[in-house]
Write an enzyme that holds these catalytic residues in place. Sequence first.
Site, short mmCIF file in Angstrom:
data_model
loop_
_atom_site.label_atom_id
_atom_site.label_comp_id
_atom_site.label_asym_id
_atom_site.label_seq_id
_atom_site.Cartn_x
_atom_site.Cartn_y
_atom_site.Cartn_z
N LYS A 45 0.82 -1.22 0.00
CA LYS A 45 0.00 0.00 0.00
C LYS A 45 0.85 1.26 0.00
O LYS A 45 0.49 2.25 -0.64
CB LYS A 45 -0.94 0.00 1.20
CG LYS A 45 -0.26 -0.20 2.52
CD LYS A 45 -1.26 -0.35 3.65
CE LYS A 45 -0.57 -0.78 4.94
NZ LYS A 45 -0.14 -2.19 4.88
N VAL B 120 -5.27 -3.19 0.39
CA VAL B 120 -6.31 -2.45 1.14
C VAL B 120 -7.31 -3.44 1.73
O VAL B 120 -7.90 -4.24 1.01
CB VAL B 120 -7.06 -1.46 0.22
CG1 VAL B 120 -8.12 -0.71 1.03
CG2 VAL B 120 -6.10 -0.48 -0.43
N GLY C 97 -1.08 -8.95 19.23
CA GLY C 97 -0.49 -8.99 17.90
C GLY C 97 -1.16 -8.09 16.88
O GLY C 97 -0.82 -8.13 15.70
N ASP D 122 -1.01 4.43 7.71
CA ASP D 122 -1.51 3.23 7.03
C ASP D 122 -2.86 3.51 6.37
O ASP D 122 -3.07 3.20 5.20
CB ASP D 122 -1.62 2.09 8.04
CG ASP D 122 -2.24 0.84 7.45
OD1 ASP D 122 -1.52 0.04 6.84
OD2 ASP D 122 -3.47 0.66 7.61
N LYS E 241 -4.09 3.79 2.19
CA LYS E 241 -5.23 3.07 1.64
C LYS E 241 -6.27 4.02 1.06
O LYS E 241 -6.87 3.75 0.02
CB LYS E 241 -5.85 2.19 2.73
CG LYS E 241 -4.92 1.09 3.21
CD LYS E 241 -5.45 0.39 4.45
CE LYS E 241 -4.49 -0.69 4.92
NZ LYS E 241 -4.92 -1.31 6.20
N GLY F 56 -3.71 -9.47 8.88
CA GLY F 56 -3.36 -10.81 9.34
C GLY F 56 -2.85 -11.66 8.20
O GLY F 56 -3.14 -11.41 7.03
#
Length: 433
Positions: A107, A134, A189, A203, A207, A306
């Site tokens: 991205k 995305v 996590g 981030d 996107k 993930g």
Amino acid sequence: MMRTRPLKVALLGCGVVGSEVARIMTTHADDLAARIGAPVELAGVAVRRPSKVREGIDPALITTDATALVKRGDIDVVVEVIGGIEPARTLITAAFEHGASVVSANKALLAEDGATLYAAAERHGRDLYFEAAVAGAIPLIRPLRESLAGDKVNRVLGIVNGTTNFILDRMDTAGSGYSEALDEATALGYAEADPTADVEGFDAAAKAAILAGIAFHTRVRLDDVHREGITEVTSADLASAKRMGCTVKLLAICERAADGRSVTARVHPAMIPLSHPLASVREAYNAVFVEAEAAGQLMFYGPGAGGSPTASAVLGDLVAVCRNKLNEATGPGESAYTQLPVSPMGEVVTRYHISLDVADKPGVLAQVATVFAEHGVSIDTVRQKGRQDGNGEAALVVVTHRAPDAALSGTVEALRKLDTVRGVASIMRVEGE
């Protein structure tokens, strides 16, 4: 008929996502071959630490020379999951030059310099697919590029960062403070050791740039996106939102102007009504609304990050690109024909929630209202509450009608100069109404 010669895939990066891509390619090899029409062979894996044990991957495939791998000449598809600007940009363009199409989850690079990648892909007649860049496993890029290609998209609104959504959700539902919620996200996590890219909105902004570019058929870069993170969001903000029947989410908002002559792209925390579907998006999930003229409102929801969800998106692209390769065709490239300008944040019109610490004495509310009126910002509701500590201060919460962001900024600066205003505790936009 099944073609017997396998399509060769080079994998750049073998971390959480890359290792899952390799695992699925191996365990689902027969199904992938049936869906594509030819076997798919993992021909090489470029990594930085070759000594690390990677279960299920033939050590003979491991290399530290990513450049040599993408330039081999017999590679059909390069899967890039290393992230960052360089060396990813150089490796992707080299892959195009040497006959390979590319599937990427990058991205940051697409938001920073997608035009260069599109141009290189078109010049060499190759595919560039990036569904995984995305919203993880959520099918979003392909519907925008293909399913809605005949429609006019006017707005894209959504939650596109799972880490920040988890933090805000814990602050809202469990009463956690920001630091406490961040620690929990890290332990589970959801947050990196350095969470800056997530919590400061970088981030989500990358996107948003990608989504706006595709939705509005124009070039939108990361620098065009107004960005605010969640580090300044407090428990008091969440409590105030509850009193309004709202919650707080970090939203990516991409809009076409009413006259159709410009677009805006922004990322910031905002209050949204509990009745809005995005308000019920919990924990690390993502959800995106797309508003189009003919299709109306569409909502895309699911896990946004993930290893497995992101690998699912990568493999979906891999199947599509391999099919194109067999048919000697390419999928959609860049569509930037509108060349619409990106308007600055100051021209965005929305509502605001402003919390002030003021002197607890007569006439203060009138002074504050005068400042709003002088800057053309209309007040919707006001709530004032005296402090219990007897320090002579009161909390004043003002919710405005819709107004330009520039007018709000001028209002806040003028409020700070009033002797009766001890401080501006928080400013938050109100969306989704």
